[in-house]
Motif scaffolding. Structure first.
Motif, PDB file in Angstrom:
ATOM      1  N   PHE A   1     -40.961  74.215 -21.503  1.00 45.50           N
ATOM      2  CA  PHE A   1     -39.555  74.361 -21.847  1.00 45.50           C
ATOM      3  C   PHE A   1     -39.169  75.824 -21.615  1.00 45.50           C
ATOM      4  CE2 PHE A   1     -41.381  71.078 -24.575  1.00 45.50           C
ATOM      5  CZ  PHE A   1     -40.581  69.998 -24.230  1.00 45.50           C
ATOM      6  N   GLY A   2     -38.961  76.148 -20.339  1.00 44.50           N
ATOM      7  CA  GLY A   2     -38.729  77.538 -19.998  1.00 44.50           C
ATOM      8  C   GLY A   2     -40.000  78.299 -20.309  1.00 44.50           C
ATOM      9  N   ASP A   3     -39.923  79.380 -21.072  1.00 42.62           N
ATOM     10  CA  ASP A   3     -41.104  80.129 -21.494  1.00 42.62           C
ATOM     11  C   ASP A   3     -41.360  79.951 -22.985  1.00 42.62           C
ATOM     12  OD1 ASP A   3     -41.622  81.197 -18.990  1.00 42.62           O
ATOM     13  OD2 ASP A   3     -40.125  82.770 -19.288  1.00 42.62           O
ATOM     14  N   ALA A   4     -40.680  78.963 -23.592  1.00 41.39           N
ATOM     15  CA  ALA A   4     -40.759  78.828 -25.038  1.00 41.39           C
ATOM     16  C   ALA A   4     -42.061  78.180 -25.485  1.00 41.39           C
ATOM     17  CB  ALA A   4     -39.584  77.992 -25.550  1.00 41.39           C
ATOM     18  N   VAL A   5     -42.639  77.321 -24.642  1.00 46.02           N
ATOM     19  CA  VAL A   5     -43.839  76.590 -25.049  1.00 46.02           C
ATOM     20  C   VAL A   5     -44.919  76.765 -24.006  1.00 46.02           C
ATOM     21  CG1 VAL A   5     -44.810  74.310 -25.524  1.00 46.02           C
ATOM     22  CG2 VAL A   5     -42.497  74.864 -26.300  1.00 46.02           C
ATOM     23  N   ASN A   6     -46.102  77.146 -24.453  1.00 41.98           N
ATOM     24  CA  ASN A   6     -47.272  77.177 -23.588  1.00 41.98           C
ATOM     25  C   ASN A   6     -48.332  76.278 -24.206  1.00 41.98           C
ATOM     26  OD1 ASN A   6     -46.410  79.053 -21.613  1.00 41.98           O
ATOM     27  ND2 ASN A   6     -46.676  80.696 -23.116  1.00 41.98           N
ATOM     28  N   LEU A   7     -48.750  75.266 -23.455  1.00 40.34           N
ATOM     29  CA  LEU A   7     -49.761  74.363 -23.976  1.00 40.34           C
ATOM     30  C   LEU A   7     -51.142  74.959 -23.777  1.00 40.34           C
ATOM     31  CD1 LEU A   7     -48.405  70.962 -22.632  1.00 40.34           C
ATOM     32  CD2 LEU A   7     -48.076  71.961 -24.893  1.00 40.34           C
ATOM     33  N   SER A   8     -51.950  74.906 -24.818  1.00 40.52           N
ATOM     34  CA  SER A   8     -53.317  75.383 -24.686  1.00 40.52           C
ATOM     35  C   SER A   8     -54.100  74.439 -23.783  1.00 40.52           C
ATOM     36  CB  SER A   8     -53.979  75.450 -26.064  1.00 40.52           C
ATOM     37  OG  SER A   8     -54.165  74.134 -26.565  1.00 40.52           O
ATOM     38  N   ALA A   9     -55.220  74.930 -23.278  1.00 38.99           N
ATOM     39  CA  ALA A   9     -56.028  74.112 -22.368  1.00 38.99           C
ATOM     40  C   ALA A   9     -56.480  72.826 -23.045  1.00 38.99           C
ATOM     41  CB  ALA A   9     -57.227  74.917 -21.887  1.00 38.99           C
ATOM     42  N   GLY A  10     -56.847  72.920 -24.347  1.00 39.91           N
ATOM     43  CA  GLY A  10     -57.313  71.733 -25.044  1.00 39.91           C
ATOM     44  C   GLY A  10     -56.226  70.692 -25.216  1.00 39.91           C
ATOM     45  N   VAL A  11     -55.032  71.153 -25.613  1.00 46.82           N
ATOM     46  CA  VAL A  11     -53.908  70.235 -25.784  1.00 46.82           C
ATOM     47  C   VAL A  11     -53.546  69.584 -24.458  1.00 46.82           C
ATOM     48  CG1 VAL A  11     -51.465  70.066 -26.354  1.00 46.82           C
ATOM     49  CG2 VAL A  11     -52.986  71.433 -27.790  1.00 46.82           C
ATOM     50  N   PHE A  12     -53.508  70.396 -23.388  1.00 47.71           N
ATOM     51  CA  PHE A  12     -53.127  69.854 -22.091  1.00 47.71           C
ATOM     52  C   PHE A  12     -54.158  68.852 -21.589  1.00 47.71           C
ATOM     53  CE2 PHE A  12     -52.816  69.790 -17.475  1.00 47.71           C
ATOM     54  CZ  PHE A  12     -51.480  69.446 -17.353  1.00 47.71           C
ATOM     55  N   THR A  13     -55.435  69.113 -21.841  1.00 49.67           N
ATOM     56  CA  THR A  13     -56.478  68.165 -21.438  1.00 49.67           C
ATOM     57  C   THR A  13     -56.278  66.834 -22.138  1.00 49.67           C
ATOM     58  OG1 THR A  13     -58.049  69.959 -21.052  1.00 49.67           O
ATOM     59  CG2 THR A  13     -58.963  67.757 -21.364  1.00 49.67           C
ATOM     60  N   GLY A  14     -55.882  66.882 -23.428  1.00 45.96           N
ATOM     61  CA  GLY A  14     -55.615  65.652 -24.160  1.00 45.96           C
ATOM     62  C   GLY A  14     -54.443  64.891 -23.573  1.00 45.96           C
ATOM     63  N   ILE A  15     -53.378  65.617 -23.209  1.00 44.14           N
ATOM     64  CA  ILE A  15     -52.209  64.980 -22.609  1.00 44.14           C
ATOM     65  C   ILE A  15     -52.568  64.371 -21.260  1.00 44.14           C
ATOM     66  CG2 ILE A  15     -49.920  65.418 -21.639  1.00 44.14           C
ATOM     67  CD1 ILE A  15     -49.552  67.548 -23.788  1.00 44.14           C
ATOM     68  N   GLU A  16     -53.391  65.098 -20.492  1.00 40.73           N
ATOM     69  CA  GLU A  16     -53.813  64.597 -19.183  1.00 40.73           C
ATOM     70  C   GLU A  16     -54.621  63.307 -19.342  1.00 40.73           C
ATOM     71  OE1 GLU A  16     -56.025  67.368 -16.798  1.00 40.73           O
ATOM     72  OE2 GLU A  16     -54.877  66.722 -15.050  1.00 40.73           O
ATOM     73  N   TYR A  17     -55.448  63.248 -20.376  1.00 46.47           N
ATOM     74  CA  TYR A  17     -56.216  62.029 -20.634  1.00 46.47           C
ATOM     75  C   TYR A  17     -55.279  60.855 -20.920  1.00 46.47           C
ATOM     76  CZ  TYR A  17     -59.216  58.664 -23.010  1.00 46.47           C
ATOM     77  OH  TYR A  17     -59.861  57.518 -23.393  1.00 46.47           O
ATOM     78  N   VAL A  18     -54.243  61.099 -21.735  1.00 43.05           N
ATOM     79  CA  VAL A  18     -53.275  60.050 -22.056  1.00 43.05           C
ATOM     80  C   VAL A  18     -52.592  59.565 -20.773  1.00 43.05           C
ATOM     81  CG1 VAL A  18     -51.083  59.552 -23.204  1.00 43.05           C
ATOM     82  CG2 VAL A  18     -52.880  60.802 -24.417  1.00 43.05           C
ATOM     83  N   GLY A  19     -52.202  60.515 -19.914  1.00 41.50           N
ATOM     84  CA  GLY A  19     -51.562  60.139 -18.658  1.00 41.50           C
ATOM     85  C   GLY A  19     -52.469  59.308 -17.772  1.00 41.50           C
ATOM     86  N   THR A  20     -53.740  59.700 -17.712  1.00 36.78           N
ATOM     87  CA  THR A  20     -54.718  58.951 -16.916  1.00 36.78           C
ATOM     88  C   THR A  20     -54.885  57.538 -17.451  1.00 36.78           C
ATOM     89  OG1 THR A  20     -55.890  61.001 -16.384  1.00 36.78           O
ATOM     90  CG2 THR A  20     -57.089  58.935 -16.072  1.00 36.78           C
ATOM     91  N   GLN A  21     -54.922  57.407 -18.780  1.00 38.38           N
ATOM     92  CA  GLN A  21     -55.070  56.092 -19.390  1.00 38.38           C
ATOM     93  C   GLN A  21     -53.837  55.230 -19.142  1.00 38.38           C
ATOM     94  OE1 GLN A  21     -58.502  56.251 -19.711  1.00 38.38           O
ATOM     95  NE2 GLN A  21     -57.985  54.720 -21.249  1.00 38.38           N
ATOM     96  N   ARG A  22     -52.658  55.845 -19.198  1.00 33.16           N
ATOM     97  CA  ARG A  22     -51.430  55.100 -18.907  1.00 33.16           C
ATOM     98  C   ARG A  22     -51.472  54.510 -17.500  1.00 33.16           C
ATOM     99  NH1 ARG A  22     -46.702  59.228 -21.012  1.00 33.16           N
ATOM    100  NH2 ARG A  22     -46.864  58.752 -23.252  1.00 33.16           N
ATOM    101  N   LEU A  23     -51.901  55.314 -16.563  1.00 25.22           N
ATOM    102  CA  LEU A  23     -51.970  54.848 -15.183  1.00 25.22           C
ATOM    103  C   LEU A  23     -53.013  53.755 -15.020  1.00 25.22           C
ATOM    104  CD1 LEU A  23     -51.570  58.191 -13.195  1.00 25.22           C
ATOM    105  CD2 LEU A  23     -49.997  56.240 -13.193  1.00 25.22           C
ATOM    106  N   ALA A  24     -54.142  53.899 -15.703  1.00 20.28           N
ATOM    107  CA  ALA A  24     -55.190  52.877 -15.616  1.00 20.28           C
ATOM    108  C   ALA A  24     -54.689  51.549 -16.186  1.00 20.28           C
ATOM    109  CB  ALA A  24     -56.440  53.342 -16.352  1.00 20.28           C
ATOM    110  N   THR A  25     -53.987  51.615 -17.316  1.00 20.08           N
ATOM    111  CA  THR A  25     -53.429  50.401 -17.915  1.00 20.08           C
ATOM    112  C   THR A  25     -52.410  49.760 -16.986  1.00 20.08           C
ATOM    113  OG1 THR A  25     -53.747  51.262 -20.154  1.00 20.08           O
ATOM    114  CG2 THR A  25     -52.128  49.500 -19.886  1.00 20.08           C
ATOM    115  N   ALA A  26     -51.543  50.590 -16.396  1.00 25.25           N
ATOM    116  CA  ALA A  26     -50.519  50.074 -15.485  1.00 25.25           C
ATOM    117  C   ALA A  26     -51.144  49.462 -14.237  1.00 25.25           C
ATOM    118  CB  ALA A  26     -49.555  51.194 -15.104  1.00 25.25           C
ATOM    119  N   ALA A  27     -52.193  50.100 -13.717  1.00 27.71           N
ATOM    120  CA  ALA A  27     -52.857  49.584 -12.525  1.00 27.71           C
ATOM    121  C   ALA A  27     -53.503  48.230 -12.809  1.00 27.71           C
ATOM    122  CB  ALA A  27     -53.904  50.579 -12.038  1.00 27.71           C
ATOM    123  N   GLU A  28     -54.146  48.099 -13.961  1.00 27.53           N
ATOM    124  CA  GLU A  28     -54.760  46.818 -14.319  1.00 27.53           C
ATOM    125  C   GLU A  28     -53.699  45.731 -14.451  1.00 27.53           C
ATOM    126  OE1 GLU A  28     -57.448  44.817 -17.903  1.00 27.53           O
ATOM    127  OE2 GLU A  28     -56.853  46.928 -18.000  1.00 27.53           O
TER     128      GLU A  28
END
Length: 298
Positions: free
Chosen positions: A48-75
């Motif tokens: 959100f502009g420069d207001a929010v910086n996601l830490s590596a750990g938080v972003f990795t968790g979000i990336e996992y959620v995104g990967t799972q969403r795609l896997a569910t959609a693909a199935e």
């Protein structure tokens, strides 16, 4: 457009986006093209502009959620078409959903989205993402709603197309004939003499004769036939039902859509200004139609 250009479906994990995935998988099989599932993640920095910086750990968790969403959609996509020669791949993009989808739309055959996504206000029929991509995408956009449950009978009925006689509707007519042919269903072509209710500009007690509709109707029938003629030659097996009405095309298209499996419209009509991204009819259908809607830009 290249034959191998994929049909793209946006995935955010919402029920509406999963409906879009099922519809897109069926369309990809019918068109014999690949299906590309795309999900977007918040950027790791500066979300959100420069207001929010996601830490590596938080972003990795979000990336996992995104990967799972795609896997569910693909199935779900594979199950919905029983793996019927479906070529499928997934892409996880970084950034906002609208720019990500608009970018992949540049090389897509069609972009498919749900009517609303996660985080949309439930009071609106169309969410911000679907409205934005319908207005800006470089390819046809299907906004999906009204899908039956997974194991229920599929949507049936004809394909419905709005035809105004302008050059803006020609690509939509081509797409509607193709969809009707691929689905082996009738095509209902709706044409209105006026885009507006004549009762708003004329006294309510005027008859059709006094409004000159009776004299104009044969010419409007001929205009509709002329608009469809070349495409009927190309798709001789498609049965066309013509509906010519005096005014209020949106009203009549919505009536016809109740028994349809797909509604097709151009992005702008005969009265649309070049600067308008969506005309009044396509915008109204986007917010009101209860079936999958395909918006085809000129």
């Amino acid at each position: 457009m290249k034959t191998e250009s994929p049909i793209v479906a946006g995935v955010d994990g919402s029920a509406q986006s999963l409906e879009a995935v099922r519809w897109a998988a069926d369309a990809a099989v019918r068109h014999r093209v690949p299906l590309l599932l795309v999900s977007a993640l918040p950027a790791a920095h500066g979300t959100f502009g420069d207001a929010v910086n996601l830490s590596a750990g938080v972003f990795t968790g979000i990336e996992y959620v995104g990967t799972q969403r795609l896997a569910t959609a693909a199935e779900l996509a594979r199950r919905s078409v029983r793996d019927n020669h479906l070529t499928l791949r997934t892409v996880l993009q970084h950034g906002s959903a609208v720019p990500a989808l608009l970018e992949v739309a540049k090389s897509a055959r069609m972009l498919v989205v749900g009517s609303r996504g996660l985080g949309e206000f439930t009071g609106g029929l169309v969410g911000s993402v679907s409205s934005a991509v319908a207005s800006h995408a470089a390819c046809p956009v299907a906004v999906v709603r009204g899908m039956p449950e997974m194991d229920a009978p599929p949507l049936d009925g004809p394909v419905v197309i709005g035809v105004d006689g302008s050059s803006n509707s020609e690509p939509a007519i081509a797409a509607a004939f193709e969809e009707a042919a691929l689905r082996d269903v009738d095509l209902v072509a709706v044409h209105a003499w006026s885009d507006f209710s004549l009762l708003t500009v004329a006294p309510a007690d005027l008859s059709d004769n006094e409004l000159a509709w009776s004299a104009a109707e044969p010419a409007e029938q001929a205009l509709l036939s002329e608009s469809l003629a070349g495409w009927k030659d190309k798709y001789p097996d498609v049965v066309v039902r013509k509906v010519v009405v005096r005014d209020r095309p949106v009203h009549h298209l919505l009536q016809q859509s109740e028994a349809a499996q797909l509604v097709v419209t151009g992005s702008r009509g005969r009265g649309g200004f070049a600067s308008l991204l969506l005309g009044s009819t396509s915008r109204a259908l986007l917010h009101a139609v209860s079936r999958p809607l395909l918006i085809v830009r000129r």
